[in-house]
Design an enzyme around this catalytic site. Sequence first.
Site: not given
Ligand code: APR
Length: 237
Positions: A104, A115, A178, A205
């Site tokens: 990303h 450009c 994620t 989660e």
């Molecule tokens: N350790 C592990 N996981 C964690 C922790 C932690 N300490 N804290 C939160 N999480 C988990 C949450 O439960 C959630 O499932 O990390 C995840 C974060 O999810 P998002 O906020 O959706 O982030 P991400 O998955 O990276 O989003 C993907 O979405 O908005 C776009 O481009 C943006 O790259 C991003 C993409």
Amino acid sequence: MQVTVFSGAGISAESGVPTFRDVETGLWAHVDPYEISSSHGWQTHPDRVWAWYLWRHHMMRTVDPNDAHRAVAAWEDYAQVHVVTQNVDNLHERAGSSRVHHVHGSLFEFHCDRCRSVYTDEVPDMPEALESVDPPRCRCGGLIRPDVVWFGEPLPDEAWQRSVDAVVNADLVVVVGTSSVVYPAAGLPELAVAHGTPVIEVNPERTPLSDSATLTLRETASSALPGLLQRLPALLG
Ligand code: APR
């Protein structure tokens, strides 16, 4: 042995970087993601988009890699490690990981929106989130923008191809921090599952990947990753 780590905002959460979808702290909680992180937003409010990214750029300078980033970097002593990250921060690199693919994009690279020439001048620091800052102009008259992939934009070809190769050639894929809801990136762990590659998910989660992962550890990244490689024989049998 090749280990591929697929990371999202959750691995940087313990460094103090808000995730995207945690409503009480998520970055999107205070801004309209479509307006701030999309090519349409850039066309209509480049000054607001530039201000938002300058602030995030500043914020990234004030945080450090955590034990999870450091664990992934340390795995390079035992295996060939590729990091495929959805994060635009540079915390994996700062922790010492040597193969990092940003599907990303990155907050730390900039280019002209006309450009596409690379912008190498210093980006001004901005210690608080201002509503509007005019982006610098390129010699061609275009506006300088961050190398971040906005909603509606294609992913960077080279990073994507390297990420697919890293997943297809992996002996183990560790998916950490994620929500596994944003495609095409979220399709990479599914590719590993389809290949019969062991997939370990680390997330406090449940996510849509949880049911198909080989193993799900309901733990935070910094608690699960440091000892994970040593635990593999017991975890995977
Ligand atoms: N350790 C592990 N996981 C964690 C922790 C932690 N300490 N804290 C939160 N999480 C988990 C949450 O439960 C959630 O499932 O990390 C995840 C974060 O999810 P998002 O906020 O959706 O982030 P991400 O998955 O990276 O989003 C993907 O979405 O908005 C776009 O481009 C943006 O790259 C991003 C993409």
